[in-house]
Design an enzyme around this catalytic site. Structure first.
Site, PDB file in Angstrom:
ATOM      1  CG  HIS A 282      89.607  68.752  84.599  1.00 24.72           C
ATOM      2  ND1 HIS A 282      90.374  69.632  83.782  1.00 24.72           N
ATOM      3  CD2 HIS A 282      90.620  67.653  84.552  1.00 24.72           C
ATOM      4  CE1 HIS A 282      91.126  69.220  83.135  1.00 24.72           C
ATOM      5  NE2 HIS A 282      91.211  67.765  83.669  1.00 24.72           N
TER       6      HIS A 282
ATOM      7  CG  HIS B 202      92.286  62.966  83.527  1.00 25.87           C
ATOM      8  ND1 HIS B 202      92.350  63.114  82.297  1.00 25.87           N
ATOM      9  CD2 HIS B 202      92.459  63.958  84.031  1.00 25.87           C
ATOM     10  CE1 HIS B 202      92.845  64.324  81.862  1.00 25.87           C
ATOM     11  NE2 HIS B 202      92.844  64.921  83.112  1.00 25.87           N
ATOM     12  CG  LEU B 203      86.365  58.465  85.344  1.00 26.91           C
ATOM     13  CD1 LEU B 203      84.835  58.448  84.817  1.00 26.91           C
ATOM     14  CD2 LEU B 203      86.313  57.988  86.732  1.00 26.91           C
ATOM     15  NE  ARG B 204      94.772  58.090  83.505  1.00 22.58           N
ATOM     16  CZ  ARG B 204      95.122  59.150  83.074  1.00 22.58           C
ATOM     17  NH1 ARG B 204      94.507  59.824  82.137  1.00 22.58           N
ATOM     18  NH2 ARG B 204      96.122  59.727  83.758  1.00 22.58           N
TER      19      ARG B 204
ATOM     20  CG  ASN C 175      93.507  62.665  78.665  1.00 19.73           C
ATOM     21  OD1 ASN C 175      92.419  62.357  79.411  1.00 19.73           O
ATOM     22  ND2 ASN C 175      94.722  62.841  79.307  1.00 19.73           N
TER      23      ASN C 175
ATOM     24  CE  LYS D 174      91.257  70.031  78.643  1.00 22.24           C
ATOM     25  NZ  LYS D 174      91.711  68.991  79.620  1.00 22.24           N
TER      26      LYS D 174
ATOM     27  CG  HIS E  92      96.301  71.649  79.132  1.00 18.41           C
ATOM     28  ND1 HIS E  92      96.342  70.468  80.108  1.00 18.41           N
ATOM     29  CD2 HIS E  92      97.459  72.301  79.210  1.00 18.41           C
ATOM     30  CE1 HIS E  92      97.360  70.512  80.602  1.00 18.41           C
ATOM     31  NE2 HIS E  92      98.296  71.486  80.308  1.00 18.41           N
TER      32      HIS E  92
ATOM     33  CG  HIS F 209      94.029  71.864  84.829  1.00 21.63           C
ATOM     34  ND1 HIS F 209      94.688  72.638  83.919  1.00 21.63           N
ATOM     35  CD2 HIS F 209      93.988  70.667  84.453  1.00 21.63           C
ATOM     36  CE1 HIS F 209      95.124  71.959  82.924  1.00 21.63           C
ATOM     37  NE2 HIS F 209      94.360  70.893  82.944  1.00 21.63           N
TER      38      HIS F 209
ATOM     39  CG  ASP G 135      93.967  67.479  86.001  1.00 16.80           C
ATOM     40  OD1 ASP G 135      93.671  66.644  85.231  1.00 16.80           O
ATOM     41  OD2 ASP G 135      95.073  68.160  86.068  1.00 16.80           O
TER      42      ASP G 135
HETATM   43  C1  NCD Z   1      96.527  64.506  83.061  1.00 15.77           C
HETATM   44  C2  NCD Z   1      96.586  62.920  82.708  1.00 15.77           C
HETATM   45  O1  NCD Z   1      97.402  62.192  83.047  1.00 15.77           O
HETATM   46  O2  NCD Z   1      95.581  62.417  81.837  1.00 15.77           O
HETATM   47  N1  NCD Z   1      97.672  64.705  83.875  1.00 15.77           N
HETATM   48  C3  NCD Z   1      98.282  65.986  84.416  1.00 15.77           C
HETATM   49  O3  NCD Z   1      99.247  66.322  84.850  1.00 15.77           O
HETATM   50  N2  NCD Z   1      97.047  66.516  84.870  1.00 15.77           N
HETATM   51  C4  NCD Z   1      96.223  65.094  81.721  1.00 15.77           C
HETATM   52  C5  NCD Z   1      96.075  66.746  82.025  1.00 15.77           C
HETATM   53  O4  NCD Z   1      94.972  67.015  82.531  1.00 15.77           O
HETATM   54  O5  NCD Z   1      96.809  67.699  81.682  1.00 15.77           O
HETATM   55 ZN    ZN Z   2      93.543  66.672  83.320  1.00 16.11          ZN
END
Ligand code: NCD
Ligand code: ZN
Length: 343
Positions: A12, A14-16, A40, A98, A135, A173, A246
């Site tokens: 899991h 987030h790479l933006r 996201n 997701k 989520h 998570h 995460d």
């Molecule tokens: C994540 C994000 O910033 O994209 N933030 C987080 O607090 N985990 C989004 C997510 O996974 O809920």
């Molecule tokens: Zn996340």
């Protein structure tokens, strides 16, 4: 002391995108062989075509010589069609879908407003064995933030699994004893990821002695009894629990603000933080299956061939890192970590 484990995967991440992607990707590529990449973005990755383009941007941003495979996901909306699921299955590179309840977290405003609207999509996923990543928090303003995961499981997830008993689900998570117990008791189609920060910290880290925004994420850190339940689950040897960082980068300015963003940046030292948590629990010999086998098995992927060497050696996490025209404050910034991933 050194330990050698099969190269781990991040279940899991987030790479933006763009400049932010280029700043964080080298950290994950060093730590992990593969990662399940969250969709996201703004706008969210809702189609296989968009996932294909995002995947190419990630591959192009990889440092020379990096050995890292992004595993893509689709962002489920009220309007997602069963056809898109079939395209995802056929693509080979989209590994999961997701589910963000609308409004639950960062960039989730396009998320699902009513699970009842997604019946045809879930039926298609069930047929194809495509995992749904959840989520698991309700967004009802009447529900206390600290209860939102438990209430989601009782009022949304349990009924969803009754309607779609064959649906393969990863509860993402997890942060509570209730979630760990629910997953352990569920059928073998249900698994969960656990972050390093939820294994290492309880809500005191966020709130004692002043508010500490770099420990704020969603789902929020819970009380110590929950952290202990997560440790027991991660170290239990059950194949249902696996690593998912995460890791969620935000600039220092957007975290250190009157209304700070949710997300902890752990990619820089992820496997080291997990090693610390497992060592504290007296369960270092369980790290490899949690970090390198259980996620791959859940996603029906071959286990990685290479290995990672971790040395018991203290190093200090940098105070901050350059990030998309600003600064990124990693979890543990300026503080020691007791394991080091060797190059
Ligand atoms: C994540 C994000 O910033 O994209 N933030 C987080 O607090 N985990 C989004 C997510 O996974 O809920
Ligand atoms: Zn996340």
């Amino acid at each position: 002391m050194r330990i050698v484990i099969t190269r781990p995967d991040d279940g899991h991440l987030h790479l933006r995108d763009d400049e932010a992607l280029r700043a964080v990707l080298p950290h994950s590529a060093r730590q992990f062989a593969r990662a399940i990449v969250m969709p996201n973005l703004r706008p969210p990755i809702t189609t296989v075509a968009a996932a294909a383009e995002y995947r190419q941007r990630i591959l192009r941003a990889l440092p020379d010589g990096a050995d890292f495979e992004p595993l893509m996901t689709l962002y489920l909306t009220d309007d997602t069609l069963a056809d898109e699921i079939r395209r995802a299955v056929d693509s080979g590179f989209v590994k999961a879908v997701k589910l963000y309840p609308a409004g639950a977290t960062t960039h989730s405003d396009a998320g699902v407003t009513d699970l009842g609207k997604c019946g045809a999509v879930f039926a298609e996923m069930e047929k194809a064995g495509m995992p749904l990543l959840v989520h698991g928090e309700v967004t009802d303003p009447a529900i206390d933030l600290f209860d939102r995961e438990r209430v989601f499981i009782e009022t949304r997830l349990q009924p969803l699994l009754e309607r779609h008993p064959g649906l393969r689900v990863a509860l993402e998570h997890i942060t509570t004893q209730e979630a760990a117990e629910f997953v352990a008791a569920a059928g073998n189609t249900v698994a969960a990821t656990i972050t390093a920060h939820h294994l290492l910290y309880n809500r005191n880290a966020l709130l004692v002695g002043g508010i500490r925004p770099h420990y704020y994420c969603l789902p929020v850190l819970k009380r110590e009894t929950h952290r202990q339940a997560l440790i027991r689950a991660a170290a239990s040897g059950s194949p249902k629990f696996f690593l998912g960082t995460d890791s969620a980068p935000h600039t220092r300015a957007t975290k250190e603000a009157a209304c700070g963003c949710a997300g902890c940046y752990t990619a820089l030292s992820a496997i080291e933080l997990y090693a610390e948590a497992f060592e504290q629990a007296g369960a270092l010999d369980g790290l490899e299956s949690f970090a390198s086998f259980n996620g791959a098995d859940f996603y029906r992927l071959p286990r990685n061939k290479g290995s990672a060497i971790l040395e018991k050696k203290t190093w200090v996490v940098p105070a901050s890192l350059p990030y998309a025209g600003g600064e990124l404050v990693p979890l543990r910034s300026g503080e020691p970590v007791s394991w080091k991933l060797l190059a």
